[in-house]
Design an enzyme around this catalytic site. Structure first.
Site, PDB file in Angstrom:
ATOM      1  N   CYS A  63     -15.125   0.309 -22.114  1.00 57.74           N
ATOM      2  CA  CYS A  63     -16.528   0.113 -21.735  1.00 57.74           C
ATOM      3  C   CYS A  63     -17.104  -1.177 -22.320  1.00 57.74           C
ATOM      4  O   CYS A  63     -18.052  -1.743 -21.765  1.00 57.74           O
ATOM      5  CB  CYS A  63     -17.360   1.325 -22.153  1.00 57.74           C
ATOM      6  SG  CYS A  63     -16.817   2.873 -21.352  1.00 57.74           S
ATOM      7  N   ASP A 122     -10.265   4.999  -3.080  1.00 55.82           N
ATOM      8  CA  ASP A 122      -9.054   5.500  -3.722  1.00 55.82           C
ATOM      9  C   ASP A 122      -9.445   6.184  -5.032  1.00 55.82           C
ATOM     10  O   ASP A 122     -10.620   6.331  -5.341  1.00 55.82           O
ATOM     11  CB  ASP A 122      -8.072   4.348  -3.989  1.00 55.82           C
ATOM     12  CG  ASP A 122      -8.499   3.523  -5.175  1.00 55.82           C
ATOM     13  OD1 ASP A 122      -9.723   3.346  -5.359  1.00 55.82           O
ATOM     14  OD2 ASP A 122      -7.639   3.067  -5.946  1.00 55.82           O
ATOM     15  N   TYR A 180      -6.963   6.498   3.411  1.00 58.97           N
ATOM     16  CA  TYR A 180      -7.024   5.390   2.452  1.00 58.97           C
ATOM     17  C   TYR A 180      -6.230   4.184   2.935  1.00 58.97           C
ATOM     18  O   TYR A 180      -6.736   3.059   2.985  1.00 58.97           O
ATOM     19  CB  TYR A 180      -6.525   5.805   1.055  1.00 58.97           C
ATOM     20  CG  TYR A 180      -6.200   4.583   0.253  1.00 58.97           C
ATOM     21  CD1 TYR A 180      -7.230   3.829  -0.319  1.00 58.97           C
ATOM     22  CD2 TYR A 180      -4.895   4.090   0.170  1.00 58.97           C
ATOM     23  CE1 TYR A 180      -6.964   2.634  -0.977  1.00 58.97           C
ATOM     24  CE2 TYR A 180      -4.620   2.907  -0.480  1.00 58.97           C
ATOM     25  CZ  TYR A 180      -5.655   2.186  -1.060  1.00 58.97           C
ATOM     26  OH  TYR A 180      -5.393   1.001  -1.682  1.00 58.97           O
ATOM     27  N   GLU A 182       0.818  -1.208   0.000  1.00 57.66           N
ATOM     28  CA  GLU A 182       0.000   0.000   0.000  1.00 57.66           C
ATOM     29  C   GLU A 182       0.857   1.266   0.000  1.00 57.66           C
ATOM     30  O   GLU A 182       0.534   2.236  -0.676  1.00 57.66           O
ATOM     31  CB  GLU A 182      -0.961   0.001   1.192  1.00 57.66           C
ATOM     32  CG  GLU A 182      -2.046  -1.072   1.122  1.00 57.66           C
ATOM     33  CD  GLU A 182      -2.946  -0.935  -0.102  1.00 57.66           C
ATOM     34  OE1 GLU A 182      -2.976   0.146  -0.719  1.00 57.66           O
ATOM     35  OE2 GLU A 182      -3.624  -1.910  -0.455  1.00 57.66           O
TER      36      GLU A 182
END
Length: 296
Positions: free
Chosen positions: A201, A139, A121, A38
């Site tokens: 998409c 995020d 976060y 992270e």
DNA sequence: TACCCGTGGGA
DNA sequence: TTCCCAAGGGT
């Protein structure tokens, strides 16, 4: 808008089929290894993090292993990931974990938040991905997916709003077992399909219910540029850090100010002095009797 | 709140 | 080539 449960299923099913096999997602990955990932992933793409994370896990498999070494070693091993203060804070966090948590990564968001380099976060992400707790994780990927899916905008606003936080909380599955998978799945959808530029998409599991597509995929509105890169302190500081990482012994100040990587920035003397001074003040560099080096 | 903090790759 | 962007945090 479809029922929330349909979204949960569509996106988590997509994640099960298409999610990347990242090592810090493996069941045997330690909480420490998740925390290190992270830190490294803050503003840094996965492909650049992977090799450095592997090296760190080999070398420092626990917080105590990292805390036992000088901060300069963390900075050197950070390599060219960028934002080297993250390495400094991660080293400081490891030290605090040893001193205050018996060497074990704490599991509550409040305890995590108290560690250097851990913000909203990262605290939620570690609690969720390392300890499987149903924290609301938001995020930049998740913000973008929400903006498109529900608001119909191409990109979220620069600042994170209370309305976004409320939406993210409302979208969380009631089932705790599903909650963390949901967070990871939406994040992954944003990283792989619902990308900032050229979103795919055609491959999106929820395209049929996307407000942005329904609105005709309006273009993003770009805010005026920030500062240019060339000639910035960030560039000059980065050059100094590169020189210090490559040095095996302290570099005399005058030699460092004239190092090739530093000269190549074209920065005037005044700026070079200012940047070196700021690095020393930030603890990213240390000046001793024989010259400047990474901190001890 | 706005700004600062690295680095490299893709469009 | 230029510009945008990447699992943010600190002040």
């Amino acid at each position: 808008m479809p029922q929330i449960r349909q979204l949960h299923h569509a996106i988590t099913d997509w994640f099960a089929q298409n999610g990347r096999d990242l090592p810090w997602r493996h069941p045997e990955a330690s909480a420490w290894s998740v925390m290190v990932s992270e830190f490294m992933l803050q503003q840094t793409p996965v492909v650049r993090v992977l090799p450095v994370w592997e090296e760190w896990m080999q070398r420092w498999p626990t917080p105590a292993d990292l805390a036992a070494e000088p901060a300069g070693e963390a900075l050197r091993a950070w390599g060219r990931l960028g934002y080297p203060r993250r390495a400094l804070r991660l080293h400081a966090a490891a030290t605090r974990i040893v001193e205050e948590h018996d060497g074990a990564v704490p599991r509550t968001p409040d305890e995590l938040l108290a560690l250097p380099g851990v913000g909203t976060y990262t605290a939620a992400a570690v609690a969720c991905f390392a300890f499987n707790q149903p924290e609301v994780v938001v995020d930049t990927n998740i913000r973008r997916v929400h903006a498109r899916l529900f608001t119909g905008r191409a990109l979220p606003e620069p600042s994170y709003t209370a309305a976004e936080a409320r939406l993210a909380a409302d979208l969380m599955p009631d089932d705790d077992a599903l909650a963390c998978r949901w967070n990871a799945a939406v994040m992954e959808l944003g990283a792989l399909v619902c990308t900032a530029r050229s979103p795919k998409c055609d491959a999106c599991p929820v395209a049929a219910s996307c407000a942005w597509i329904a609105a005709g995929q309006p273009a993003p509105h770009y805010t005026p540029k920030g500062q240019p890169w060339a000639g910035t302190d960030r560039q000059v500081r980065g050059a100094f850090m590169a020189a210090l990482r490559d040095a095996e012994a302290p570099v005399p100040r005058e030699a460092l100010l004239r190092a090739d990587v530093v000269q190549s920035t074209g920065a005037p003397e005044e700026q070079r002095l200012r940047c070196l001074g700021s690095l020393l003040a930030d603890g990213l560099a240390h000046e001793g009797p024989t010259g400047v080096s990474l901190p001890h």
